[in-house]
Design a protein around this motif. Structure first.
Motif, PDB file in Angstrom:
ATOM      1  N   UNK A  12       0.845  -1.195   0.000  1.00 16.69           N
ATOM      2  CA  UNK A  12       0.000   0.000   0.000  1.00 16.69           C
ATOM      3  C   UNK A  12       0.881   1.246   0.000  1.00 16.69           C
ATOM      4  N   UNK A  13       0.543   2.197  -0.897  1.00 19.55           N
ATOM      5  CA  UNK A  13       1.275   3.454  -0.985  1.00 19.55           C
ATOM      6  C   UNK A  13       0.288   4.557  -0.606  1.00 19.55           C
ATOM      7  N   UNK A  14       0.622   5.345   0.450  1.00 20.65           N
ATOM      8  CA  UNK A  14      -0.304   6.356   0.951  1.00 20.65           C
ATOM      9  C   UNK A  14      -0.267   7.596   0.081  1.00 20.65           C
ATOM     10  N   UNK A  15      -1.424   8.269  -0.053  1.00 20.99           N
ATOM     11  CA  UNK A  15      -1.488   9.543  -0.754  1.00 20.99           C
ATOM     12  C   UNK A  15      -0.772  10.623   0.035  1.00 20.99           C
ATOM     13  N   UNK A  16      -0.478  11.730  -0.673  1.00 19.63           N
ATOM     14  CA  UNK A  16       0.299  12.773  -0.001  1.00 19.63           C
ATOM     15  C   UNK A  16      -0.514  13.471   1.083  1.00 19.63           C
ATOM     16  N   UNK A  17      -1.775  13.812   0.757  1.00 20.03           N
ATOM     17  CA  UNK A  17      -2.607  14.556   1.696  1.00 20.03           C
ATOM     18  C   UNK A  17      -3.827  13.733   2.065  1.00 20.03           C
ATOM     19  N   UNK A  18      -4.320  13.889   3.256  1.00 16.50           N
ATOM     20  CA  UNK A  18      -5.599  13.260   3.583  1.00 16.50           C
ATOM     21  C   UNK A  18      -6.723  13.921   2.781  1.00 16.50           C
ATOM     22  N   UNK A  19      -7.885  13.306   2.764  1.00 15.05           N
ATOM     23  CA  UNK A  19      -9.049  13.882   2.086  1.00 15.05           C
ATOM     24  C   UNK A  19      -9.316  15.243   2.719  1.00 15.05           C
ATOM     25  N   UNK A  20      -9.308  16.299   1.888  1.00 13.86           N
ATOM     26  CA  UNK A  20      -9.394  17.634   2.474  1.00 13.86           C
ATOM     27  C   UNK A  20     -10.240  18.562   1.622  1.00 13.86           C
ATOM     28  N   UNK A  21     -10.821  19.543   2.291  1.00 10.22           N
ATOM     29  CA  UNK A  21     -11.761  20.442   1.655  1.00 10.22           C
ATOM     30  C   UNK A  21     -11.126  21.337   0.586  1.00 10.22           C
ATOM     31  N   UNK A  52     -16.834   1.880  -3.038  1.00 14.47           N
ATOM     32  CA  UNK A  52     -17.546   1.085  -2.014  1.00 14.47           C
ATOM     33  C   UNK A  52     -18.263   1.979  -1.015  1.00 14.47           C
ATOM     34  N   UNK A  53     -17.647   3.120  -0.685  1.00 13.71           N
ATOM     35  CA  UNK A  53     -18.301   4.064   0.233  1.00 13.71           C
ATOM     36  C   UNK A  53     -17.693   5.443   0.020  1.00 13.71           C
ATOM     37  N   UNK A  54     -18.394   6.520   0.456  1.00 12.56           N
ATOM     38  CA  UNK A  54     -17.820   7.858   0.301  1.00 12.56           C
ATOM     39  C   UNK A  54     -16.585   8.012   1.188  1.00 12.56           C
ATOM     40  N   UNK A  55     -15.663   8.837   0.720  1.00 19.04           N
ATOM     41  CA  UNK A  55     -14.464   9.144   1.522  1.00 19.04           C
ATOM     42  C   UNK A  55     -14.734  10.407   2.325  1.00 19.04           C
ATOM     43  N   UNK A  56     -14.423  10.333   3.638  1.00 17.79           N
ATOM     44  CA  UNK A  56     -14.739  11.457   4.530  1.00 17.79           C
ATOM     45  C   UNK A  56     -13.514  12.342   4.735  1.00 17.79           C
ATOM     46  N   UNK A  57     -13.782  13.597   5.034  1.00 16.08           N
ATOM     47  CA  UNK A  57     -12.691  14.541   5.288  1.00 16.08           C
ATOM     48  C   UNK A  57     -11.787  13.990   6.382  1.00 16.08           C
ATOM     49  N   UNK A  58     -10.497  14.102   6.169  1.00 16.48           N
ATOM     50  CA  UNK A  58      -9.536  13.685   7.181  1.00 16.48           C
ATOM     51  C   UNK A  58      -9.027  12.266   7.006  1.00 16.48           C
ATOM     52  N   UNK A  59      -9.671  11.465   6.165  1.00 19.15           N
ATOM     53  CA  UNK A  59      -9.210  10.082   5.972  1.00 19.15           C
ATOM     54  C   UNK A  59      -7.980  10.064   5.056  1.00 19.15           C
ATOM     55  N   UNK A  60      -7.035   9.199   5.389  1.00 11.66           N
ATOM     56  CA  UNK A  60      -5.860   9.040   4.527  1.00 11.66           C
ATOM     57  C   UNK A  60      -6.062   7.801   3.657  1.00 11.66           C
ATOM     58  N   UNK A  61      -5.923   8.001   2.365  1.00 10.63           N
ATOM     59  CA  UNK A  61      -6.185   6.932   1.401  1.00 10.63           C
ATOM     60  C   UNK A  61      -4.854   6.390   0.897  1.00 10.63           C
ATOM     61  N   UNK A  62      -4.758   5.063   0.792  1.00 14.83           N
ATOM     62  CA  UNK A  62      -3.582   4.463   0.161  1.00 14.83           C
ATOM     63  C   UNK A  62      -4.052   3.573  -0.983  1.00 14.83           C
ATOM     64  N   UNK A  63      -3.097   3.170  -1.809  1.00 12.57           N
ATOM     65  CA  UNK A  63      -3.465   2.378  -2.992  1.00 12.57           C
ATOM     66  C   UNK A  63      -2.509   1.203  -3.165  1.00 12.57           C
ATOM     67  N   UNK A  64      -3.059   0.080  -3.606  1.00 11.16           N
ATOM     68  CA  UNK A  64      -2.250  -1.069  -4.017  1.00 11.16           C
ATOM     69  C   UNK A  64      -2.653  -1.372  -5.464  1.00 11.16           C
ATOM     70  N   UNK A  65      -1.697  -1.827  -6.258  1.00  8.40           N
ATOM     71  CA  UNK A  65      -2.106  -2.189  -7.622  1.00  8.40           C
ATOM     72  C   UNK A  65      -1.430  -3.478  -8.051  1.00  8.40           C
TER      73      UNK A  65
END
Lengths: 400, 382
Positions: free
Chosen positions: A17-26, A96-109
């Motif tokens: 898993x590789x994390x995004x730079x910023x969390x979900x933000x406004x 699968x579900x909405x992403x909420x403010x403040x959550x940190x998203x990572x990705x695997x491929x």
């Protein structure tokens, strides 16, 4: 060589898993919505990100550090093997579900499939499909199946001439084609006995009268039979396409192109007119048309708002040098515009669960991109066209 | 009546190829010379020439090249492959009426190396204007509309189409003149072949070919005096159906039918006194597989919708209930616009076919389907 790398990448499975730079933000959400021209207030009210933004959170930025991304590895290998040109063909995102403010998203491929060498209309090439999974912690929140074609451009592409074959207009059938140009389905009706008939002719086979008149049909009917044309190329058409023979509600049959998901005999259809020709579509609720003027500002601001810094989306000289006619929309923006079209049409409470699109001709600066949609049981079928052809087509799945 | 007044006394053909390397006129000359040699006649004996409207070789050019002097009968028949048996019928009419003694029917085409009929084509014809702009621009696509409805109406499957092409290729495999000599296929090959116009796959479509075929028609009495056993023309018919179009008869009540074939069939049985059950083998026009099924039904070999049972388990293969196209047909031998079906019928009557069907019954030939068409029934002399 190609097979060995495919085997190695397949055996390796998903990347860590590789994390995004910023969390979900406004701020990023607002910039994205502004660039897309999307005025939907629901996201900010609920404190969630637009679903079509999912890939933005893990974009790797202007100067990405090298990673062992399977798509990148395959793409470079095919490039070195002579398959120098690349085009994205499909993007299938599921949320699968909405992403909420403040959550940190990572990705695997992971590499899902490599198919080739195949003869395509662009040239011989390989299709590479990867599956990306986005996670919040260990929870999968969305996924994307993404397919590219790496190809050797054929000097003589198997492309149809752009001019469609036109109707033969005579004194006996002019009423039909004048009607088509005016957006009406005119069916011959005998001026004496009232018998309806198609195709029209000068005399009534029922009563012998030479008084052909016409009536304007409602434009609805059911499919009597249909053909999906694949080969050989037909001028002005991109295969596969469908042609349907329809039993009109008024009782005569008419042949025309059909646009929509694969039909069945008996399906209800309704006529519309495109370029002076009748076309059938499923007789369902339609969305649009929505015509968007694609300005350089739109292309550049959306590319940056989606954190896509590839030069072809902001540098006209670079785009022209690489063979394009101008800068063009990036795929994340096309996905965002598809979402905007559907939520604008169906209302801000519409929850988008998936966007599965097929990519066609590029959408360049100064093109007009026109979206249309059809509400079908399995989702909203959307198409976006420019003068050059279909830029995007696919299905948007919405929560019921 | 014309029944049993005339016979086919000679047949000739060029090789069948994908690139003949010579002109269509030269192909015509070669095939006609071969047919005249076969009949034991000379060009000077010929007084009539008949061909397809679509043939590019004028009767007078053919006559000049062959050294035929005077002609008393020249005519042509339209509607593409539908003309194949009709041009023989024209010859019979001329011979029977005393207008000509020996008539040659010919068709020569570089259909693979020249204009390919399988490509998109905008016919300069008002009827075509209803279909070509909609995207129905090839014969395969036009047939596919009928084929789809046939599957729907009768619960048939694309495998049933596949069985037709498997039978044709089995026959072609043992015919040295066939393009697909030595290359039989299986139903799985058909299932794996690419879509052309759904529900038609590549292997549902006949090949495109270069070549020429000619047949020599003369009166039965004269034919008896010639070297070859005459193939007596027991019946010769033309047919057009109600609401007829060329390949696109979509506006009559039943789309999945070939009433024009039924029109020829009724005349064939009426003229000859035979019934379908008497037929030893049938040369059915097979440019596309679905129309073989529909012809079997329209000609009375089985009930409507039942052809898939007739063709199951090798029913139309050598040794089956009704062997169809033992030469391999246009799917397996060559696409000479139906004319190679006539020459095969003559060989079957003479007993000289490579895949000879045993028995003494008459041999049926049909012409282009989905268009105004024609048919012949040939028999041996008693």
């Amino acid at each position: 060589m190609i097979e060995e790398v495919v085997a190695r990448l397949t055996a390796a499975g998903a990347t860590p898993a590789r994390a995004g730079r910023d969390p979900v933000n406004l701020p990023m959400i607002r910039t994205w919505l502004e660039a897309m021209g999307d005025g939907n207030p629901a996201y900010e009210q609920a404190g969630v990100a637009p679903p079509a933004m999912i890939q933005v959170w893990t974009m790797r930025g202007l100067a990405p550090s090298p990673v062992d991304d399977p798509l990148q590895v395959m793409s470079e290998l095919l490039d070195e093997s002579g398959y120098r040109a690349v085009v994205a063909t499909d993007s299938e995102q599921v949320y699968h579900r909405p992403l909420r403010l403040g959550e940190t998203v990572s990705v695997r491929s992971q590499l899902e499939a490599v198919v080739g060498p195949k003869r395509t209309s662009l040239g011989e090439g390989w299709f590479v499909t990867t599956l990306s999974t986005w996670l919040v912690g260990d929870e999968p929140v969305g996924e994307m199946r993404f397919r590219i074609l790496r190809y050797k451009p054929s000097g003589n592409p198997d492309r149809p001439a752009t001019e469609k074959l036109r109707p033969m207009i005579t004194a006996d059938n002019a009423a039909f084609w004048e009607g088509a140009a005016a957006g009406e389905l005119r069916i011959q009706k005998c001026g004496e006995c009232g018998t309806m008939r198609h195709p029209p002719g000068p005399a009534c086979p029922q009563c012998g009268s030479l008084k052909p008149e016409y009536t304007t049909a409602e434009g609805t009917g059911r499919i009597h039979s249909y053909v999906v044309h694949h080969h050989p190329p037909v001028p002005g058409r991109r295969a596969p396409y469908t042609v349907a023979l329809v039993d009109l509600t008024e009782g005569v049959r008419v042949v025309a192109e059909y646009r929509g998901p694969r039909p069945e005999i008996g399906d209800p259809v309704r006529v519309f007119f495109d370029d002076g020709l009748p076309v059938w579509r499923p007789d369902v609720e339609v969305l649009g048309p929505w015509a968007l003027e694609v300005t350089p500002t739109l292309i550049v601001s959306t590319a940056l708002a989606t954190r896509d810094f590839q030069n072809v989306h902001h540098d006209r000289d670079a785009a022209v040098r690489l063979g394009g006619k101008d800068i063009f929309l990036n795929i994340l923006t096309t996905t965002g515009l598809v979402q905007r079209f559907v939520t604008d049409a169906l209302g801000p409470d519409t929850r988008v669960r998936g966007i599965r699109i097929r990519l066609g001709t590029p959408c360049h600066a100064y093109d007009t991109l026109t979206f249309t949609g059809q509400v079908l049981p399995h989702g909203i079928e959307v198409a976006g066209r420019t003068a050059a052809g279909v830029h995007v087509s696919g299905t948007v799945e919405v929560a019921s | 009546m014309i029944s049993r007044t005339a016979a086919i006394a000679g047949i000739g053909a060029t090789e069948f190829s994908k690139d003949s390397g010579r002109s269509e006129l030269r192909l015509a000359v070669e095939a006609i010379r071969a047919a005249l040699d076969d009949a034991g006649l000379r060009p000077a004996d010929v007084s009539g020439l008949v061909t397809f409207t679509m043939d590019n070789n004028s009767e007078i050019a053919v006559a000049r090249e062959l050294g035929i002097g005077e002609l008393t009968f020249l005519t042509r028949i339209g509607y593409g492959g539908g003309a194949a048996c009709a041009i023989v019928q024209q010859a019979v009419l001329a011979v029977t009426a005393g207008l000509a003694d020996v008539v040659v029917c010919y068709r020569a085409l570089n259909e693979r190396s020249g204009r390919r009929f399988g490509q998109a084509y905008a016919s300069p014809d008002t009827d075509a204007g209803w279909h070509v702009p909609a995207g129905l621009a090839t014969p395969a696509a036009q047939v596919a509309m009928v084929a789809r409805r046939y599957l729907h109406d009768h619960g048939a499957s694309t495998d049933d189409f596949g069985r037709v092409t498997v039978a044709a290729r089995r026959h072609a495999a043992t015919n040295p003149h066939a393009w697909f000599h030595g290359r039989p296929i299986t139903l799985d090959d058909h299932r794996a072949s690419r879509w052309i116009a759904e529900p038609l796959r590549l292997l549902d479509c006949c090949q495109e070919s270069d070549g020429a075929v000619a047949v020599v028609v003369t009166g039965v009495e004269r034919a008896r005096d010639l070297p070859r056993p005459p193939a007596v023309i027991a019946a010769a018919a033309q047919g057009s159906g109600p609401g007829q179009f060329v390949m696109t008869s979509y506006y009559r009540p039943t789309v999945a039918g070939l009433p024009e074939i039924a029109v020829t069939g009724r005349q064939i049985w009426e003229q000859s006194g035979y019934r379908p059950a008497d037929v030893r083998t049938a040369m059915l026009y097979d440019h596309f597989t679905p129309y073989v099924l529909m012809q079997l039904e329209e000609l009375g070999f089985c009930a409507p919708g039942e052809a898939r049972h007739l063709i199951a388990d090798g029913g139309i293969e050598q040794g089956g209930r009704l062997p169809v196209n033992p030469h391999g047909g246009q799917l397996g031998e060559a696409y000479i616009h139906g004319m190679n079906g006539i020459t095969e019928a003559v060989r079957q009557i003479r007993g000289t076919a490579v895949n000879q069907v045993p028995g003494g019954g008459p041999v049926l030939v049909t012409a282009g389907t989905g268009v105004p068409t024609s048919a012949l029934l040939l028999e041996a002399t008693p």
